[in-house]
Every structure is written in C-alpha cells, then in structure tokens.
Design a protein around this motif. Structure first.
Motif, PDB file in Angstrom:
ATOM      1  N   GLU A  21      68.564  21.822  78.132  1.00  0.00           N
ATOM      2  CA  GLU A  21      68.879  22.488  76.866  1.00  0.00           C
ATOM      3  C   GLU A  21      67.596  22.848  76.102  1.00  0.00           C
ATOM      4  N   VAL A  22      66.618  21.970  76.115  1.00  0.00           N
ATOM      5  CA  VAL A  22      65.348  22.240  75.435  1.00  0.00           C
ATOM      6  C   VAL A  22      64.601  23.369  76.148  1.00  0.00           C
ATOM      7  N   PHE A  23      64.590  23.338  77.472  1.00  0.00           N
ATOM      8  CA  PHE A  23      63.959  24.399  78.252  1.00  0.00           C
ATOM      9  C   PHE A  23      64.609  25.746  77.933  1.00  0.00           C
ATOM     10  N   GLU A  24      65.911  25.774  77.932  1.00  0.00           N
ATOM     11  CA  GLU A  24      66.650  27.012  77.649  1.00  0.00           C
ATOM     12  C   GLU A  24      66.332  27.539  76.252  1.00  0.00           C
ATOM     13  N   ALA A  25      66.111  26.639  75.305  1.00  0.00           N
ATOM     14  CA  ALA A  25      65.793  27.050  73.931  1.00  0.00           C
ATOM     15  C   ALA A  25      64.477  27.822  73.857  1.00  0.00           C
ATOM     16  N   ILE A  26      63.570  27.562  74.786  1.00  0.00           N
ATOM     17  CA  ILE A  26      62.293  28.283  74.799  1.00  0.00           C
ATOM     18  C   ILE A  26      62.399  29.591  75.573  1.00  0.00           C
ATOM     19  N   VAL A  27      63.167  29.641  76.654  1.00  0.00           N
ATOM     20  CA  VAL A  27      63.236  30.867  77.462  1.00  0.00           C
ATOM     21  C   VAL A  27      64.282  31.866  76.973  1.00  0.00           C
ATOM     22  N   ASP A  28      65.289  31.413  76.249  1.00  0.00           N
ATOM     23  CA  ASP A  28      66.387  32.286  75.811  1.00  0.00           C
ATOM     24  C   ASP A  28      66.184  32.704  74.356  1.00  0.00           C
ATOM     25  N   PRO A  29      65.863  33.982  74.113  1.00  0.00           N
ATOM     26  CA  PRO A  29      65.577  34.403  72.743  1.00  0.00           C
ATOM     27  C   PRO A  29      66.763  34.280  71.785  1.00  0.00           C
ATOM     28  N   ASP A  45      60.683  35.150  81.785  1.00  0.00           N
ATOM     29  CA  ASP A  45      60.862  35.073  83.226  1.00  0.00           C
ATOM     30  C   ASP A  45      59.532  35.427  83.863  1.00  0.00           C
ATOM     31  N   GLU A  46      59.210  34.775  84.952  1.00  0.00           N
ATOM     32  CA  GLU A  46      57.935  34.974  85.630  1.00  0.00           C
ATOM     33  C   GLU A  46      57.750  36.436  86.028  1.00  0.00           C
ATOM     34  N   LYS A  48      57.709  39.128  84.218  1.00  0.00           N
ATOM     35  CA  LYS A  48      58.387  40.161  83.430  1.00  0.00           C
ATOM     36  C   LYS A  48      57.922  40.073  81.975  1.00  0.00           C
ATOM     37  N   PRO A  49      56.989  40.944  81.579  1.00  0.00           N
ATOM     38  CA  PRO A  49      56.479  40.888  80.203  1.00  0.00           C
ATOM     39  C   PRO A  49      57.591  41.114  79.178  1.00  0.00           C
ATOM     40  N   VAL A  50      57.484  40.423  78.061  1.00  0.00           N
ATOM     41  CA  VAL A  50      58.387  40.625  76.928  1.00  0.00           C
ATOM     42  C   VAL A  50      57.558  40.823  75.666  1.00  0.00           C
ATOM     43  N   GLU A  51      58.192  41.360  74.654  1.00  0.00           N
ATOM     44  CA  GLU A  51      57.566  41.559  73.348  1.00  0.00           C
ATOM     45  C   GLU A  51      58.290  40.664  72.350  1.00  0.00           C
ATOM     46  N   TRP A  52      57.536  39.840  71.646  1.00  0.00           N
ATOM     47  CA  TRP A  52      58.100  39.006  70.581  1.00  0.00           C
ATOM     48  C   TRP A  52      57.678  39.587  69.240  1.00  0.00           C
ATOM     49  N   GLU A  53      58.612  39.565  68.279  1.00  0.00           N
ATOM     50  CA  GLU A  53      58.337  40.107  66.944  1.00  0.00           C
ATOM     51  C   GLU A  53      58.630  39.066  65.871  1.00  0.00           C
ATOM     52  N   TRP A  54      57.794  39.113  64.841  1.00  0.00           N
ATOM     53  CA  TRP A  54      58.008  38.364  63.609  1.00  0.00           C
ATOM     54  C   TRP A  54      58.104  39.429  62.532  1.00  0.00           C
ATOM     55  N   ARG A  55      59.313  39.946  62.334  1.00  0.00           N
ATOM     56  CA  ARG A  55      59.492  41.122  61.472  1.00  0.00           C
ATOM     57  C   ARG A  55      59.155  40.820  60.019  1.00  0.00           C
ATOM     58  N   MET A  56      59.289  39.572  59.587  1.00  0.00           N
ATOM     59  CA  MET A  56      58.954  39.238  58.201  1.00  0.00           C
ATOM     60  C   MET A  56      57.460  39.449  57.932  1.00  0.00           C
ATOM     61  N   TYR A  57      56.652  39.442  58.984  1.00  0.00           N
ATOM     62  CA  TYR A  57      55.208  39.662  58.860  1.00  0.00           C
ATOM     63  C   TYR A  57      54.770  41.012  59.410  1.00  0.00           C
ATOM     64  N   GLY A  58      55.674  41.742  60.059  1.00  0.00           N
ATOM     65  CA  GLY A  58      55.320  43.032  60.645  1.00  0.00           C
ATOM     66  C   GLY A  58      54.359  42.893  61.814  1.00  0.00           C
ATOM     67  N   VAL A  59      54.484  41.809  62.596  1.00  0.00           N
ATOM     68  CA  VAL A  59      53.602  41.609  63.743  1.00  0.00           C
ATOM     69  C   VAL A  59      54.425  41.367  65.003  1.00  0.00           C
ATOM     70  N   SER A  60      53.786  41.653  66.131  1.00  0.00           N
ATOM     71  CA  SER A  60      54.418  41.401  67.421  1.00  0.00           C
ATOM     72  C   SER A  60      53.323  41.058  68.423  1.00  0.00           C
ATOM     73  N   THR A  61      53.722  40.505  69.550  1.00  0.00           N
ATOM     74  CA  THR A  61      52.780  40.207  70.622  1.00  0.00           C
ATOM     75  C   THR A  61      53.473  40.352  71.963  1.00  0.00           C
ATOM     76  N   ARG A  62      52.690  40.722  72.945  1.00  0.00           N
ATOM     77  CA  ARG A  62      53.170  40.813  74.314  1.00  0.00           C
ATOM     78  C   ARG A  62      53.009  39.430  74.948  1.00  0.00           C
ATOM     79  N   VAL A  63      54.040  38.991  75.654  1.00  0.00           N
ATOM     80  CA  VAL A  63      54.044  37.687  76.323  1.00  0.00           C
ATOM     81  C   VAL A  63      54.255  37.916  77.811  1.00  0.00           C
ATOM     82  N   GLU A  64      53.371  37.332  78.622  1.00  0.00           N
ATOM     83  CA  GLU A  64      53.502  37.431  80.077  1.00  0.00           C
ATOM     84  C   GLU A  64      53.553  36.032  80.657  1.00  0.00           C
TER      85      GLU A  64
END
Length: 159
Positions: A21-29, A45-46, A48-64
């Motif tokens: 359950e803890v593992f899933e909490a990190i991999v499942d947005p 997922d190994e 497959k790049p994803v983009e994470w956003e923190w819209r309250m700050y207007g920032v995002s980052t690519r995660v690989e």
C-alpha cells in the motif's frame, strides 16, 4: 569549500500500513496527489517519463524512473540539473513499512550542494509526514502547499 563527500538528503518514516500500500502510494498519482504534487501525467514506471506539477507554485518537473522493484525500491531522476532520488520500502512487523528517501547528485559549488541537500531533506520530510497522515488517517494536511505561502519570501522562511 571542497566537499569530501557529496551531500545527500535523507528522510525516513514508519508508516503503519502494509508495504504494498505504501509503495502504491508513491507510484500511483491518484494517491500521491493527496499529499505531494497536484498533477501527474501518469504512474511511475521504469523507462516511462512522467511530468509532475505543483500548480499552486506554477512549477513542474520531469521524472524518469531508472529502476523499480515492486514493494522494495524506486530509483528516479528529476529536476534541472537532474538529481537522483532513491525510495526504499522496508517491510516491518505488524503490517507496517519503513519508507526512506535519499536524494543526491546536486550540482554547483559545495555550499550550493549543501543548501540543496538541506532543502531537499526538509521537503521530503514533509512528503513523508503527509504520506503517513494520508495512509494512516485519511487526512490531507496540505503540508506542501502551505510550505511557501504567498507573501512569505524564501529568505524569511530560511531565517
């Protein structure tokens, strides 16, 4: 200042939920957005790049993700310049999990690397506290959004 060892941000927390359950909490947005970022382009997922956003700050980052071992470990790179984040999930007695995160590979001068590691340690400590509150109690604490409220400068926060 020359560093003998590269600074590493480290944070850890016992979470009273099963490791899967803890593992899933990190991999499942759909879960992670309850305590960390606001939006994601997909599941971790190994390869497959994803983009994470923190819209309250207007920032995002690519995660690989470079490595994922279900219920044990996630190794990912993020940021610009990229740093490495290693999530370690340790199954503990009574269906609990020790979740540890390490972030390293910071760029810049020694002082800049230390400042980044200190900031990352604080940030990941909030992420783990938020994950614990959500997974154990179903509470969304808003820790990340409340860390840098409008009208408070970053300098004032660090003093």
């Amino acid at each position: 200042m020359e560093l003998k060892e590269s600074p590493t941000a480290e944070a850890g927390m016992l979470i009273r939920r099963p490791v899967a359950e803890v593992f899933e909490a990190i991999v499942d947005p759909s879960v992670t957005t309850k305590f960390w970022f606001t939006h994601s382009s997909g599941r971790l997922d190994e390869g497959k790049p994803v983009e994470w956003e923190w819209r309250m700050y207007g920032v995002s980052t690519r995660v690989e993700v470079s490595e994922i071992v279900a219920n044990e470990r996630i190794v990912m790179q993020w940021g610009d310049p990229p740093t490495t984040v290693v999530w370690s999930f340790t199954e503990m007695p009574d269906d609990t999990t020790f979740l540890e995160v390490r972030n390293f590979g910071f760029a810049g001068s020694g002082d800049e690397q230390v400042n980044q590691a200190v900031g990352s340690t604080g940030g990941f400590s909030l992420v783990l506290a938020g994950a614990k509150a959500w997974l154990e109690q179903g509470l969304t604490l808003g820790l990340i959004g409340d860390r840098h409220p409008k009208g408070i400068s970053a300098e004032a926060v660090s003093d």
